[in-house]
Scaffold this active site. Structure first.
Site, PDB file in Angstrom:
ATOM      1  N   HIS A  95       0.822  -1.217   0.000  1.00  0.00           N
ATOM      2  CA  HIS A  95       0.000   0.000   0.000  1.00  0.00           C
ATOM      3  C   HIS A  95       0.857   1.269   0.000  1.00  0.00           C
ATOM      4  O   HIS A  95       0.346   2.348  -0.294  1.00  0.00           O
ATOM      5  CB  HIS A  95      -0.980  -0.003   1.173  1.00  0.00           C
ATOM      6  CG  HIS A  95      -0.394   0.288   2.510  1.00  0.00           C
ATOM      7  ND1 HIS A  95      -0.119  -0.692   3.436  1.00  0.00           N
ATOM      8  CD2 HIS A  95      -0.029   1.450   3.100  1.00  0.00           C
ATOM      9  CE1 HIS A  95       0.376  -0.149   4.529  1.00  0.00           C
ATOM     10  NE2 HIS A  95       0.451   1.160   4.345  1.00  0.00           N
ATOM     11  N   ASP A 126       0.131  -7.582   1.478  1.00  0.00           N
ATOM     12  CA  ASP A 126       0.522  -6.180   1.645  1.00  0.00           C
ATOM     13  C   ASP A 126       2.036  -6.026   1.740  1.00  0.00           C
ATOM     14  O   ASP A 126       2.556  -5.327   2.611  1.00  0.00           O
ATOM     15  CB  ASP A 126      -0.151  -5.545   2.862  1.00  0.00           C
ATOM     16  CG  ASP A 126      -0.148  -4.010   2.759  1.00  0.00           C
ATOM     17  OD1 ASP A 126       0.389  -3.484   1.775  1.00  0.00           O
ATOM     18  OD2 ASP A 126      -0.683  -3.362   3.673  1.00  0.00           O
ATOM     19  N   SER A 209       4.612   2.881   7.870  1.00  0.00           N
ATOM     20  CA  SER A 209       4.361   1.670   7.090  1.00  0.00           C
ATOM     21  C   SER A 209       5.577   1.266   6.280  1.00  0.00           C
ATOM     22  O   SER A 209       6.197   2.088   5.603  1.00  0.00           O
ATOM     23  CB  SER A 209       3.192   1.880   6.131  1.00  0.00           C
ATOM     24  OG  SER A 209       1.971   1.656   6.759  1.00  0.00           O
TER      25      SER A 209
END
Length: 357
Positions: A95, A126, A209
């Protein structure tokens, strides 16, 4: 509770989490009255010494690992990444890269941005791998730890670029293991359901992230990916609840991408259930309760239903979500395995043809 990915400019919300039970105890002690002054002096001397030792540990870990962390700039998002090898491969979240093929990467320790290209994105877990056009001096591959050794209470540091603050470090503990989290698809989410995640109290903010969750041995034990939000607070952050993809899963996916340019086999068998650890009357882990078992999933096709408690997979006793994940990790999708479970007061067995995570 909802969860959102930890990167900037594109806040997101995810589906509710599976809860696990826990128990805690406080232990006290006492001593003879004459011993009290000695105990007090000893404690006062030990506290600053222990704090200094821990502070030195933190500094050593940061010095060892920060050169393995980078900031990743995409067109509509900003995140972090971890240097995977000396050839310039960087592992991050799918992402973070989104639909971008070309990105800019900056070392957490500073320097000029370097261009990178997408090697492969694997939204199902992911995860993604990008490769630097040139490797800046000072970058070094990270050392990944053993996911089986990760346990509640371990001190961890989260390294990345929260809100664009490159090279930032937060600290916390491993709050739980074996969490299963589902991402939404709105706002660029992958929609992935990710199992066996590490829950941490280390702050995970937008921009973290794809970065590094690190133990005090300077080993990356996970890739920070999600931070919890509280719908009752208007989607505001629920402090101290973050999630990281475990190192074992990262290596499984990244190794294939580096070698083959894509994921050829996730290598992860699954019962296709949502479950939670249950405790017995002595507050000891006693199995995995089935919360959901879709009819078209591996367990559902074998006849397991919500409320059943799985206690054994093949020859392996199952007491927790973590032990179930570890048992499945040694198997392959399509394998047939005898699953022992309790329904009501009766113990039953079913042969399950394993699905894929």
């Amino acid at each position: 509770m909802d969860v959102s990915r930890g990167h900037a400019r594109t806040p997101r919300r995810l589906l509710p989490l599976t809860a696990a039970l826990c128990a805690a105890a406080l232990v006290g002690g006492c001593s003879a009255e004459g011993d009290a002054p000695v105990r007090e002096r000893s404690t006062q001397a030990a506290v600053p010494l222990a704090a200094n030792d821990l502070q030195d540990d933190y500094r050593a870990v940061i010095k060892n690992v920060l050169p393995s962390v980078v900031q990743i700039d995409a067109a509509n998002s900003l995140g972090s990444g971890v240097v995977y090898d000396a050839a310039g491969h960087i592992v991050t979240n799918a992402h973070v890269v989104g639909q971008e093929k070309n990105l800019k990467v900056t070392a957490a320790t500073g320097g000029q941005p370097v261009t990178a290209r997408l090697v492969f994105s694997y939204p199902e877990q992911d995860l993604a791998v990008i490769r630097l056009a040139s490797v800046p001096q000072g970058l070094k591959p990270a050392r990944f730890g053993d996911s089986a050794a990760v346990d509640m209470g371990q001190i961890v540091l989260a390294m990345g670029s929260p809100l664009g603050l490159s090279g930032s470090v937060t600290q916390g503990i491993v709050s739980a293991t074996g969490r299963t989290v589902s991402e939404g698809r709105t706002g660029g989410g992958t929609g992935a359901t990710i199992g066996n995640m590490v829950q941490t109290s280390a702050a995970i903010n937008p921009g973290n992230s794809g970065g590094a969750l690190v133990n005090l041995n300077s080993e990356v034990i996970g890739i920070p990916t999600l931070a919890a939000t509280d719908p009752e607070m208007g989607g505001g952050s629920a402090a101290g609840i973050g999630f990281a993809i475990p190192a074992s899963m990262v290596r499984t996916v990244a190794d294939q991408i580096v070698k083959d340019g894509k994921v050829t086999d996730s290598g992860r068998a699954a019962l296709n259930i949502t479950g939670r650890t249950v405790l017995d009357d002595d507050y000891e882990p006693a199995g995995v309760a089935v919360v959901e078992a879709p009819a078209n999933g591996a367990a559902g096709r074998a006849g397991l239903k919500p409320g059943d408690v799985i206690t054994r997979l093949g020859d392996t006793d199952i007491t927790t979500i973590t032990s179930l994940s570890e048992a499945l990790a040694s198997l392959r999708p399509g394998d047939k395995v005898t699953t022992t479970y309790v329904r009501g007061t009766a113990t039953r067995k079913a042969e399950v043809t394993l699905g894929e995570m």
